[in-house]
Design a protein around this motif. Structure first.
Motif, short mmCIF file in Angstrom:
data_model
loop_
_atom_site.label_atom_id
_atom_site.label_comp_id
_atom_site.label_asym_id
_atom_site.label_seq_id
_atom_site.Cartn_x
_atom_site.Cartn_y
_atom_site.Cartn_z
N THR A 147 0.81 -1.23 0.00
CA THR A 147 0.00 0.00 0.00
C THR A 147 0.84 1.27 0.00
N HIS A 174 1.04 3.95 -3.09
CA HIS A 174 0.69 5.35 -2.80
C HIS A 174 1.82 6.27 -3.25
N LYS A 226 -6.16 6.43 -6.06
CA LYS A 226 -6.15 6.29 -4.60
C LYS A 226 -7.41 5.57 -4.10
N GLU A 239 -7.36 2.06 -2.05
CA GLU A 239 -8.02 1.93 -0.76
C GLU A 239 -9.13 0.89 -0.78
N ASP A 241 -5.65 -2.45 -0.95
CA ASP A 241 -5.21 -2.39 0.44
C ASP A 241 -5.81 -3.47 1.34
#
Length: 395
Positions: free
Chosen positions: A75, A79, A102, A106, A110
């Motif tokens: 993650t 990012h 993003k 998420e 993730d």
């Protein structure tokens, strides 16, 4: 994975990828790691020997460049990849694209890989993850896989954290259009326009006849229009990300373009500028009545949804108007390059879609003409209510 036994200076660690990481304590008393990894243990030992020599000679300097040997988790690695990503145009990612990435990270990546080290990623884990994502969310699933694929490609090629990309599913990153977009007819377009508030009628006409994206049409300003010379300049676009209005370049380099305003629209543009466009060269053509800022998509949609039902087109979206304009241009005989320039596209794919639609329409008309010749003397042509005479005699 524990460090290997210490050599005379520093230590060497074998990573899950099979590569080796070298670390040592510098004269400053701090722990330091090499800014790159090594194919074999011998290479790492040679590196440490060189560092020790530098320390003895008094020329040692700490590593100042960012190190990639910290074995990052998936993650934070992705990012960081998103934040530093540069497009093919040598520009940072567009704000909306960055926000979308993003969200994908998420929402989809993730929860499964968030605490996994990048070097530990493997094809079996990726295959299992992909198979368990909701099949009903095909586009989002493809986008999430594409994001992971691209980030892992960087981990392999640039950062040397992996020997091979673990994303190996053929076609998993490709998306297909969920439904066909049927363009509006000229009659439907006029009904929709008439059903809109007067200050928004030109949005419909420009979106269709000039094939503009919503972000392009809502960033148009008085200085961008020259209806007397039939010119329209498209050199900016507006997007909203987390409620923030961001004005930037169009979607692609080809998006910056000068368009010819269809002559029948010129009086409407002149009238709109006189009655509704904000004052000054930078005055917006279309703006929110409460905010004075660029027209929000939701504000247009509130009126558009009523207007499209009046035209009997509940399936139509504002973006569908752009498809209408592209189809009309193709039917008017625009070449592939002309369509690309008209649409602001840098590839031929989209232009070819509309050309194929135009060819299909031409074949249909030709087929109907033959049916006329073989059957009745008079038929209604293409549903426009006008009769076509068929002369069966030879001249």
């Amino acid at each position: 994975m524990p460090d290997t036994p210490r050599s005379s200076f520093g230590s060497i660690r074998k990573l899950p990828s099979g590569r080796h990481q070298a670390r040592y304590v510098g004269p400053d008393g701090m722990d330091h790691k090499a800014a790159f990894t090594f194919d074999g243990k011998g290479d790492a030992e040679e590196y440490l020997a060189g560092v020790r020599t530098d320390i003895v000679r008094g020329v040692w300097k700490p590593t100042t460049e960012p190190t990639i040997t910290d074995v990052p988790l998936v993650t934070p690695y992705i990012h960081s990849w998103i934040e530093s990503r540069i497009t093919k145009r040598a520009r940072p990612l567009a704000p909306r694209t960055k926000a979308h990435y993003k969200w994908l990270l998420e929402t989809y990546i993730d929860p499964v890989f968030g605490k996994v080290e990048v070097p530990a990623m493997n094809p079996a884990a990726v295959r299992t993850w992909y198979s368990k994502m909701p099949e009903g969310q095909k586009t989002a699933r493809a986008h999430a896989y594409s994001l992971l694929l691209s980030a892992m490609k960087t981990a392999v090629e640039d950062d040397k954290l992996l020997d091979a990309n673990p994303c190996r599913l053929p076609g998993a990153a490709k998306t297909k259009r969920v439904r066909r977009i049927d363009p509006a007819t000229i009659q439907e377009l006029q009904v929709i326009t008439d059903a809109m508030p007067e200050r928004l009628q030109l949005v419909i006409q420009l979106s269709a006849w000039c094939a503009l994206r919503f972000g392009e049409v809502t960033e148009l300003r008085r200085k961008d229009t020259n209806p007397r010379r039939l010119k329209l300049i498209v050199e900016r676009g507006v997007v909203r990300v987390d409620g923030e209005i961001i004005v930037g370049d169009p979607k692609s380099d080809a998006g910056t373009r000068d368009l010819e305003i269809p002559p029948h629209l010129a009086p409407m543009v002149i009238d709109h500028n006189r009655r509704f466009t904000q004052l000054g060269a930078n005055g917006l053509l279309f703006w929110g009545q409460k905010t004075g800022e660029q027209l929000a998509h939701s504000s247009l949609l509130w009126h558009f949804n009523k207007a499209k039902h009046a035209a009997g087109r509940p399936d139509l979206t504002p973006h569908g108007l752009r498809h209408t304009g592209a189809t009309l241009a193709a039917q008017a005989g625009a070449t592939t390059k002309e369509l690309m320039a008209f649409l602001g596209q840098s590839t031929t794919e989209a232009a070819m879609l509309y050309q194929h639609a135009s060819e299909a329409r031409a074949k249909l008309i030709a087929k109907r003409l033959s049916e006329f010749a073989a059957g009745e003397d008079w038929k209604e042509a293409a549903g426009d209510g006008q009769a076509i005479p068929i002369n069966r005699g030879r001249r």
